[in-house]
Design an enzyme around this catalytic site. Structure first.
Site, PDB file in Angstrom:
ATOM      1  N   GLY A  16      42.421  46.887  34.098  1.00  0.00           N
ATOM      2  CA  GLY A  16      42.155  47.406  32.752  1.00  0.00           C
ATOM      3  C   GLY A  16      40.938  48.316  32.712  1.00  0.00           C
ATOM      4  O   GLY A  16      40.964  49.387  32.094  1.00  0.00           O
ATOM      5  N   GLU A  35      31.223  47.690  38.863  1.00  0.00           N
ATOM      6  CA  GLU A  35      32.105  46.696  39.483  1.00  0.00           C
ATOM      7  C   GLU A  35      31.293  45.826  40.444  1.00  0.00           C
ATOM      8  O   GLU A  35      30.530  46.347  41.250  1.00  0.00           O
ATOM      9  CB  GLU A  35      33.250  47.426  40.207  1.00  0.00           C
ATOM     10  CG  GLU A  35      34.058  46.605  41.187  1.00  0.00           C
ATOM     11  CD  GLU A  35      34.730  45.373  40.582  1.00  0.00           C
ATOM     12  OE1 GLU A  35      35.316  45.467  39.484  1.00  0.00           O
ATOM     13  OE2 GLU A  35      34.659  44.306  41.216  1.00  0.00           O
ATOM     14  N   HIS A  48      54.007  44.147  38.574  1.00  0.00           N
ATOM     15  CA  HIS A  48      54.968  44.998  37.865  1.00  0.00           C
ATOM     16  C   HIS A  48      54.175  45.922  36.939  1.00  0.00           C
ATOM     17  O   HIS A  48      53.217  45.489  36.313  1.00  0.00           O
ATOM     18  CB  HIS A  48      55.876  44.187  36.937  1.00  0.00           C
ATOM     19  CG  HIS A  48      56.682  43.108  37.554  1.00  0.00           C
ATOM     20  ND1 HIS A  48      58.048  43.046  37.431  1.00  0.00           N
ATOM     21  CD2 HIS A  48      56.330  42.009  38.264  1.00  0.00           C
ATOM     22  CE1 HIS A  48      58.507  41.974  38.032  1.00  0.00           C
ATOM     23  NE2 HIS A  48      57.475  41.317  38.546  1.00  0.00           N
ATOM     24  N   ARG A 104      49.200  45.534  44.078  1.00  0.00           N
ATOM     25  CA  ARG A 104      48.100  45.645  43.123  1.00  0.00           C
ATOM     26  C   ARG A 104      46.956  46.511  43.660  1.00  0.00           C
ATOM     27  O   ARG A 104      46.365  47.310  42.938  1.00  0.00           O
ATOM     28  CB  ARG A 104      47.564  44.248  42.758  1.00  0.00           C
ATOM     29  CG  ARG A 104      46.456  44.264  41.726  1.00  0.00           C
ATOM     30  CD  ARG A 104      45.782  42.895  41.619  1.00  0.00           C
ATOM     31  NE  ARG A 104      44.716  42.900  40.623  1.00  0.00           N
ATOM     32  CZ  ARG A 104      43.485  43.351  40.841  1.00  0.00           C
ATOM     33  NH1 ARG A 104      43.146  43.853  42.025  1.00  0.00           N
ATOM     34  NH2 ARG A 104      42.584  43.321  39.878  1.00  0.00           N
ATOM     35  N   LEU A 126      27.328  42.160  36.900  1.00  0.00           N
ATOM     36  CA  LEU A 126      26.607  41.962  35.638  1.00  0.00           C
ATOM     37  C   LEU A 126      25.937  40.595  35.626  1.00  0.00           C
ATOM     38  O   LEU A 126      26.582  39.574  35.877  1.00  0.00           O
ATOM     39  CB  LEU A 126      27.592  42.043  34.459  1.00  0.00           C
ATOM     40  CG  LEU A 126      26.958  41.791  33.098  1.00  0.00           C
ATOM     41  CD1 LEU A 126      26.082  42.958  32.676  1.00  0.00           C
ATOM     42  CD2 LEU A 126      28.021  41.523  32.035  1.00  0.00           C
ATOM     43  N   TYR A 211      60.198  40.634  44.551  1.00  0.00           N
ATOM     44  CA  TYR A 211      60.438  42.081  44.442  1.00  0.00           C
ATOM     45  C   TYR A 211      59.742  42.829  45.577  1.00  0.00           C
ATOM     46  O   TYR A 211      58.899  42.265  46.279  1.00  0.00           O
ATOM     47  CB  TYR A 211      59.975  42.608  43.073  1.00  0.00           C
ATOM     48  CG  TYR A 211      58.554  42.267  42.663  1.00  0.00           C
ATOM     49  CD1 TYR A 211      57.499  43.122  42.958  1.00  0.00           C
ATOM     50  CD2 TYR A 211      58.262  41.083  41.980  1.00  0.00           C
ATOM     51  CE1 TYR A 211      56.206  42.822  42.570  1.00  0.00           C
ATOM     52  CE2 TYR A 211      56.971  40.774  41.589  1.00  0.00           C
ATOM     53  CZ  TYR A 211      55.947  41.643  41.889  1.00  0.00           C
ATOM     54  OH  TYR A 211      54.655  41.337  41.512  1.00  0.00           O
ATOM     55  N   ASP A 290      42.035  40.569  30.486  1.00  0.00           N
ATOM     56  CA  ASP A 290      41.900  39.126  30.722  1.00  0.00           C
ATOM     57  C   ASP A 290      40.601  38.557  30.157  1.00  0.00           C
ATOM     58  O   ASP A 290      40.501  37.354  29.916  1.00  0.00           O
ATOM     59  CB  ASP A 290      41.962  38.828  32.227  1.00  0.00           C
ATOM     60  CG  ASP A 290      43.386  38.734  32.743  1.00  0.00           C
ATOM     61  OD1 ASP A 290      44.321  39.057  31.977  1.00  0.00           O
ATOM     62  OD2 ASP A 290      43.575  38.346  33.911  1.00  0.00           O
ATOM     63  N   ALA A 303      48.396  42.548  33.171  1.00  0.00           N
ATOM     64  CA  ALA A 303      47.680  43.806  33.423  1.00  0.00           C
ATOM     65  C   ALA A 303      48.141  44.873  32.441  1.00  0.00           C
ATOM     66  O   ALA A 303      47.360  45.723  32.010  1.00  0.00           O
ATOM     67  CB  ALA A 303      47.926  44.258  34.857  1.00  0.00           C
TER      68      ALA A 303
HETATM   69  P1  FAD Z   1      40.957  42.100  36.432  1.00  0.00           P
HETATM   70  O1  FAD Z   1      42.029  42.964  36.981  1.00  0.00           O
HETATM   71  O2  FAD Z   1      40.869  40.684  36.885  1.00  0.00           O
HETATM   72  O3  FAD Z   1      39.600  42.846  36.712  1.00  0.00           O
HETATM   73  C1  FAD Z   1      38.335  42.321  36.400  1.00  0.00           C
HETATM   74  C2  FAD Z   1      37.329  43.082  37.250  1.00  0.00           C
HETATM   75  O4  FAD Z   1      36.013  42.748  36.817  1.00  0.00           O
HETATM   76  C3  FAD Z   1      37.418  42.727  38.718  1.00  0.00           C
HETATM   77  O5  FAD Z   1      37.453  43.909  39.488  1.00  0.00           O
HETATM   78  C4  FAD Z   1      36.157  41.914  38.958  1.00  0.00           C
HETATM   79  O6  FAD Z   1      35.670  42.025  40.283  1.00  0.00           O
HETATM   80  C5  FAD Z   1      35.203  42.512  37.947  1.00  0.00           C
HETATM   81  N1  FAD Z   1      34.121  41.615  37.521  1.00  0.00           N
HETATM   82  C6  FAD Z   1      34.213  40.307  37.190  1.00  0.00           C
HETATM   83  N2  FAD Z   1      33.007  39.820  36.835  1.00  0.00           N
HETATM   84  C7  FAD Z   1      32.134  40.856  36.951  1.00  0.00           C
HETATM   85  C8  FAD Z   1      30.728  40.977  36.731  1.00  0.00           C
HETATM   86  N3  FAD Z   1      29.972  39.918  36.329  1.00  0.00           N
HETATM   87  N4  FAD Z   1      30.150  42.190  36.933  1.00  0.00           N
HETATM   88  C9  FAD Z   1      30.880  43.266  37.334  1.00  0.00           C
HETATM   89  N5  FAD Z   1      32.213  43.192  37.582  1.00  0.00           N
HETATM   90  C10 FAD Z   1      32.834  42.005  37.376  1.00  0.00           C
HETATM   91  N6  FAD Z   1      50.002  41.339  35.354  1.00  0.00           N
HETATM   92  C11 FAD Z   1      50.942  42.305  35.215  1.00  0.00           C
HETATM   93  O7  FAD Z   1      50.838  43.169  34.323  1.00  0.00           O
HETATM   94  N7  FAD Z   1      52.025  42.343  36.041  1.00  0.00           N
HETATM   95  C12 FAD Z   1      52.225  41.414  37.023  1.00  0.00           C
HETATM   96  O8  FAD Z   1      53.214  41.473  37.748  1.00  0.00           O
HETATM   97  C13 FAD Z   1      51.252  40.380  37.181  1.00  0.00           C
HETATM   98  N8  FAD Z   1      51.388  39.430  38.135  1.00  0.00           N
HETATM   99  C14 FAD Z   1      50.416  38.485  38.264  1.00  0.00           C
HETATM  100  C15 FAD Z   1      50.559  37.494  39.242  1.00  0.00           C
HETATM  101  C16 FAD Z   1      49.599  36.483  39.362  1.00  0.00           C
HETATM  102  C17 FAD Z   1      49.807  35.388  40.391  1.00  0.00           C
HETATM  103  C18 FAD Z   1      48.452  36.475  38.526  1.00  0.00           C
HETATM  104  C19 FAD Z   1      47.391  35.400  38.651  1.00  0.00           C
HETATM  105  C20 FAD Z   1      48.295  37.462  37.561  1.00  0.00           C
HETATM  106  C21 FAD Z   1      49.274  38.464  37.416  1.00  0.00           C
HETATM  107  N9  FAD Z   1      49.170  39.445  36.464  1.00  0.00           N
HETATM  108  C22 FAD Z   1      50.122  40.390  36.314  1.00  0.00           C
HETATM  109  C23 FAD Z   1      48.012  39.460  35.589  1.00  0.00           C
HETATM  110  C24 FAD Z   1      47.014  40.514  35.999  1.00  0.00           C
HETATM  111  O9  FAD Z   1      46.609  40.415  37.349  1.00  0.00           O
HETATM  112  C25 FAD Z   1      45.788  40.422  35.092  1.00  0.00           C
HETATM  113  O10 FAD Z   1      46.232  40.193  33.786  1.00  0.00           O
HETATM  114  C26 FAD Z   1      45.041  41.740  35.161  1.00  0.00           C
HETATM  115  O11 FAD Z   1      44.519  41.937  36.442  1.00  0.00           O
HETATM  116  C27 FAD Z   1      43.951  41.777  34.093  1.00  0.00           C
HETATM  117  O12 FAD Z   1      43.228  42.986  34.199  1.00  0.00           O
HETATM  118  P2  FAD Z   1      41.701  43.011  33.824  1.00  0.00           P
HETATM  119  O13 FAD Z   1      41.230  44.402  34.080  1.00  0.00           O
HETATM  120  O14 FAD Z   1      41.494  42.415  32.490  1.00  0.00           O
HETATM  121  O15 FAD Z   1      41.026  42.022  34.843  1.00  0.00           O
END
Ligand code: FAD
Length: 378
Positions: A16, A35, A48, A104, A126, A211, A290, A303
């Site tokens: 995101g 990051e 996906h 991913r 952070l 897949y 998330d 995601a």
């Molecule tokens: P994240 O992608 O988790 O990114 C958070 C980022 O913040 C990370 O890079 C982390 O290192 C960084 N971070 C954390 N804390 C700090 C800090 N204190 N300071 C600086 N950086 C920090 N979603 C889909 O849409 N399709 C799918 O097929 C799918 N399959 C999945 C399968 C599994 C088994 C799981 C567990 C999840 C799946 N998801 C899927 C969900 C998806 O991975 C998450 O919903 C998505 O990654 C959320 O994006 P985000 O950017 O909110 O968080």
């Protein structure tokens, strides 16, 4: 309306955060992304990206790059895990953009490359964020700090920014784990079986989603949902084994047995979620993905919701400018809360596409075609 001077800091360059950065930069905002990881790594496994997301990727010019590296299934099949009977055959075409399944890490690399050079900062974990009223002080664990006008918490399920807004609270363990394994497609050639592009095998209390993660179809991926009473480990995942998989899916279809037999390494992840949050922003801090609405991954849209959040937040900031961030954040929540909560609820229930249903409400959605609801609906 966009702005050149006010600074936007995004915490987290996950799926995101990276897209939020690229979209905001394309809209002319001054954005830096911080990051915690020391450098880029090809993390994770399959994911996906539905047509609802590809429509957003068009805006930052990465849709073709993503399609070029992805498998593009025409259907999502749901099958009985034991008999193999088809429970549904859901078309994945006809929603205004392509449906992709991809690795991913490969996806994240494309997203990060879409950021302006020099605006993605690795090794910045952070530690603390403080809204002074007139700006935000962002302090990192390496002792450095920056100031920004607004801060977007895209820092995932254990978000530090969420903690600042709402206090410390661990996510809920769902009672399920997901096993994840990548299999070389070469290993599957010896079986006289058909390995479909995108298929979910359903059992009474467990499932396996399978897949391809590459355009060449040389990497096949499975992820499960299996009940597991408590997560007794400290780490975010642990090693599983072929034996554990064989026992979890004993008596299941020969295709599942072939996948287990072809597994070299498999890991086991706890599946967490949270109840909908009482607020998405406070002062100059706002959450997405998330950090805001984590869900069990069974709809493959976690995601996607983070990326839709990024698109809507950008749209709202374009309406108001950074200086009126309060209105932008209210507009953003008003235009995201219902959809994100609906997806979170269906995903947690694990019923999506089990029966022959119409998924247009998910895949046909075009975030740029939706009229903006008033901020007062938040
Ligand atoms: P994240 O992608 O988790 O990114 C958070 C980022 O913040 C990370 O890079 C982390 O290192 C960084 N971070 C954390 N804390 C700090 C800090 N204190 N300071 C600086 N950086 C920090 N979603 C889909 O849409 N399709 C799918 O097929 C799918 N399959 C999945 C399968 C599994 C088994 C799981 C567990 C999840 C799946 N998801 C899927 C969900 C998806 O991975 C998450 O919903 C998505 O990654 C959320 O994006 P985000 O950017 O909110 O968080």
């Amino acid at each position: 309306m966009s702005s050149g001077n006010e600074k936007i800091a995004i915490i987290g360059a996950g799926l995101g955060g990276a897209v939020a950065g690229a979209l905001l930069q394309h809209a002319g905002f001054n954005v830096n992304v911080y990051e915690q990881a020391p450098s880029f790594a090809r993390l994770g496994a399959g994911i996906h990206m539905g047509p609802n997301v590809l429509k957003i990727f068009e805006r930052i010019g990465v849709d073709q790059k993503v399609k070029d590296i992805s498998s593009t299934p025409t259907h999502w099949f749901s099958r009985d895990g034991i008999t193999g009977d088809y429970l549904s055959r859901i078309p994945l075409e006809g929603y205004g953009a392509t449906y992709c399944t991809v690795h991913r890490g490969d996806l994240q690399a494309i997203q990060c490359d879409a950021l302006q050079p020099g605006t993605l900062h690795f090794g910045k974990k952070l530690a603390r964020v403080e809204d002074s009223g007139s700006d935000v002080l962002v302090e990192f664990e390496d002792g450095t700090s920056v100031r920004a006008d607004i801060v977007i918490g895209a820092d995932g399920i254990n978000s530090r920014v969420r903690e600042t807004l709402l206090g410390e609270e661990k996510p809920n363990y769902s009672g399920w784990v997901g096993h994840r394994a990548l299999i070389s497609a070469d290993k599957l050639k010896k079986f006289d079986l058909t390995f479909e592009d995108c298929v979910k095998w359903w059992g009474p209390d467990r499932h396996m989603m399978v897949y391809y993660t590459t355009a060449r179809r040389d990497e096949y991926y499975y992820v499960t949902g299996v009940p597991h009473p408590a997560w007794e480990f400290d780490s975010t995942f642990v090693d599983s084994s072929r034996e554990e998989m064989a026992s979890a899916f004993e008596g299941y279809h020969p295709i599942i047995q072939a996948l287990i037999e072809s597994t070299d390494t498999v890991t086991k992840w706890p599946l967490f979620n949270r109840n909908p949050l009482p607020l998405w922003s406070k002062g100059r801090l706002v959450l997405l993905g998330d950090a805001c609405h984590p869900m069990k991954p069974h709809m493959a849209q976690g995601a996607a919701m983070a990326i839709e959040d990024a698109a809507m937040l950008t749209r709202c900031l374009q309406e108001t400018g950074v200086s009126d961030f309060g209105t932008a954040f209210k507009l953003y929540e008003a235009n995201r809360r219902d959809r994100a909560t609906r997806v979170q609820t269906v995903s947690n229930a694990n019923t999506f596409l089990l029966d022959q249903e119409d998924p247009s409400w998910v895949y046909g959605y075009d975030i740029y075609a939706e009229p903006l609801k008033s901020e007062y609906a938040a």
